[in-house]
Scaffold this active site. Structure first.
Site, PDB file in Angstrom:
ATOM      1  N   LYS A  40      -3.530  -2.765  21.130  1.00 12.17           N
ATOM      2  CA  LYS A  40      -2.741  -3.322  20.030  1.00 12.17           C
ATOM      3  C   LYS A  40      -1.232  -3.200  20.210  1.00 12.17           C
ATOM      4  CE  LYS A  40      -3.897  -4.952  16.750  1.00 12.17           C
ATOM      5  NZ  LYS A  40      -4.476  -4.609  15.457  1.00 12.17           N
ATOM      6  N   GLU A  94       6.317  -6.348   8.999  1.00 10.19           N
ATOM      7  CA  GLU A  94       5.479  -6.129   7.815  1.00 10.19           C
ATOM      8  C   GLU A  94       6.187  -5.234   6.805  1.00 10.19           C
ATOM      9  OE1 GLU A  94       1.267  -5.103   9.008  1.00 10.19           O
ATOM     10  OE2 GLU A  94       2.206  -5.340  10.960  1.00 10.19           O
ATOM     11  N   SER A  96      -1.637   1.134  18.140  1.00 12.10           N
ATOM     12  CA  SER A  96      -2.701   1.630  17.275  1.00 12.10           C
ATOM     13  C   SER A  96      -3.198   2.962  17.817  1.00 12.10           C
ATOM     14  CB  SER A  96      -3.847   0.618  17.244  1.00 12.10           C
ATOM     15  OG  SER A  96      -5.050   1.255  16.881  1.00 12.10           O
ATOM     16  N   HIS A 118       2.484 -26.414   3.961  1.00 12.51           N
ATOM     17  CA  HIS A 118       1.185 -25.801   3.624  1.00 12.51           C
ATOM     18  C   HIS A 118       0.579 -25.043   4.811  1.00 12.51           C
ATOM     19  CE1 HIS A 118       1.333 -28.535   0.103  1.00 12.51           C
ATOM     20  NE2 HIS A 118       1.764 -29.413   1.000  1.00 12.51           N
TER      21      HIS A 118
END
Ligand code: ARG
Length: 475
Positions: free
Chosen positions: A282, A289, A276, A155
């Site tokens: 970043k 992804e 970024s 979980h």
């Protein structure tokens, strides 16, 4: 007028020409189509159905066309509808009458089934190779992980400590099953439909075993209707791709989490990260992804083909022309994802001290404390409740169960003795899980040996595959 135009008085409407064409997709199958035609022509000559001269002219003509497509010199015309017509009509333009004899005893229905099976075999082999490279990289990472431990989760909550190698090897097993699924899809595709003609076979004395041998098929399809209408091999391939994509996606999700500031377990190499355009600090896990994102496409491809096939009567129906785009997309998408994932895992940096640091949160030893009591005679359910109260006490004090003073344990149960500290030691907790498949060092070492054996078996299976016609790069 199209090659089939004899019984027509008018051309198809301009708009339907493009609508009905599969050339934009199946032109990438030109090598498979040419291999099929060469095998068919050689067999027609061997059976005395066409002359040896015609066969020679056909072979030379097809090789010339193949060289032109390879070199990017071939001009495709959408009016040719599909790759079969494009090559056959060009062949006849180049060599005349002999070219017009090529289609004797053949239909585009068995021709397209042949091309598609050959392509499925080539893509399946590429996928098996890419899968094996990823598995080797994962095994190397597991070996490099040594004694590193991290919080095992259920979980997404700290559950019990596990070795990082153990965690990585779980993926090695997943991808090993994927290899077997792709291998099964390869076998499903590995059968010759040529000679089924349109649907019922032909009255020419075709030698289907001969074309099977020439094309590297291991067997001949025994029912001509099945030969032209079966696309199970594509479903098998797309299912294998879909499951493998799900596995990649799960690993990608862990990479996204692990590389976040909250986890900090790994640092991706610059080569597999992006920045970024506005936030100078970043470093984003874009490619992980994107692997996760592309999974939706691969799953969609499978569902599309299942849906396309579900209402079709025997035998060939034009709906089936919609089979190739998704299958090619699934395979190519997955091949790209596998390559990127292999690079990402092979170049990441593991922050073992950070993994160790967070072991002191989430009461990872709680199960072992309950086991301590149970091993001293307390029924496990009761032990669970006793430790639950200790966890509550620790929570209220803002510490981990391992940080509670011995008095707290004594107060909870008189079965606790000073040796409880050993049960609370994270490395001790890991070392105690000696079950087959467990996370103790010797269990993980045994597992690693099995995984390596699996790599060798897969490599042997790859080497033993029947021949494939590799995908062309020119179209
Ligand atoms: N372009 C077709 C396909 O991709 C080839 C077979 C067409 N056969 C036919 N009779 N229309 O499936």
């Amino acid at each position: 007028m199209a090659l089939w135009g004899g019984r027509f008085e008018e051309n198809v409407a301009e708009a339907t020409q493009e609508f009905g064409a599969s050339l934009p997709v199946d032109r990438t199958l030109y090598k498979q189509d040419i291999a099929g035609s060469k095998a068919h022509a050689a067999m027609l000559a061997a059976q005395g159905i066409i002359s040896a001269d015609d066969e020679q002219a056909i072979r030379a003509g097809l090789e010339g066309i193949e060289a032109d497509i390879d070199a990017g010199r071939f001009v495709f015309d959408i009016n040719d509808e599909d790759i079969h017509m494009a090559i056959e009509s060009e062949l006849t333009r180049r060599i005349g009458e002999a070219g017009a004899r090529l289609h004797t005893g053949r239909s585009r229905n068995d021709q397209v089934a042949t091309d598609t099976r050959l392509a499925a075999k080539a893509l399946a082999r590429d996928l098996m190779e890419a899968n094996l490279r990823l598995r080797r990289t994962i095994v190397d990472a597991a070996r490099a992980a040594g004694d590193t431990v991290l919080p095992g989760m259920t979980h997404l909550q700290h559950a019990q400590p596990v070795r990082f190698a153990h965690h990585l090897l779980a993926y090695a097993w997943m991808f090993a099953r994927d290899f077997d699924r792709v291998h099964a899809a390869f076998d499903a595709a590995d059968a010759n439909p040529l000679g089924a003609a349109a649907l019922a076979g032909t009255s020419y004395p075709l030698d289907r075993q001969m074309t099977a041998r020439a094309l590297g098929f291991s067997r001949v399809i025994e029912n001509s209707l099945d030969a032209v209408s079966d696309r199970d091999f594509l479903l098998d391939l797309e299912y294998a791709c879909a499951v493998m994509a799900v596995h990649l996606s799960r690993l990608a999700e862990e990479i996204v989490l692990w590389s976040s500031q909250e986890f900090g377990f790994i640092t991706l190499s610059d080569a597999f990260s992006t920045g970024s355009s506005i936030m100078p600090q970043k470093k984003n896990p874009d490619f992980a992804e994107l692997i996760r994102g592309k999974t939706g496409r691969v799953e969609g491809d499978l569902v599309q083909l299942l849906t396309t096939l579900k209402g079709l009567p025997l035998a060939y129906n034009k709906d089936m022309q919609e089979d190739k785009e998704g299958a090619l997309d699934a395979a190519h998408t997955l091949l790209a994802s596998l390559g990127v994932m292999t690079g990402m895992v092979g170049t990441w940096t593991v922050n073992a001290p950070r993994m160790r640091e967070v072991m002191h949160r989430g009461h990872l030893a709680a199960t072992d404390v309950a086991d301590y009591l149970a091993k001293r005679g307390m029924p496990f359910r009761e032990a669970h409740a006793v430790v639950g109260r200790l966890v509550l006490e620790a929570e209220k004090a803002g510490v981990d169960i391992a940080e509670l003073p011995f008095e707290a344990f004594q107060a909870a149960s008189e079965l606790f003795e000073p040796d409880i500290t050993a049960a609370l030691d994270i490395d001790g907790v890991v070392a105690a899980r000696t079950t087959q498949g467990g996370t103790a060092p010797e269990a993980v070492a045994a597992q690693l040996a099995l995984v390596e054996q699996g790599l060798q078996e897969s490599a042997d299976q790859l080497a033993a595959l029947s021949p494939v016609v590799a995908m062309g790069q020119g179209a």
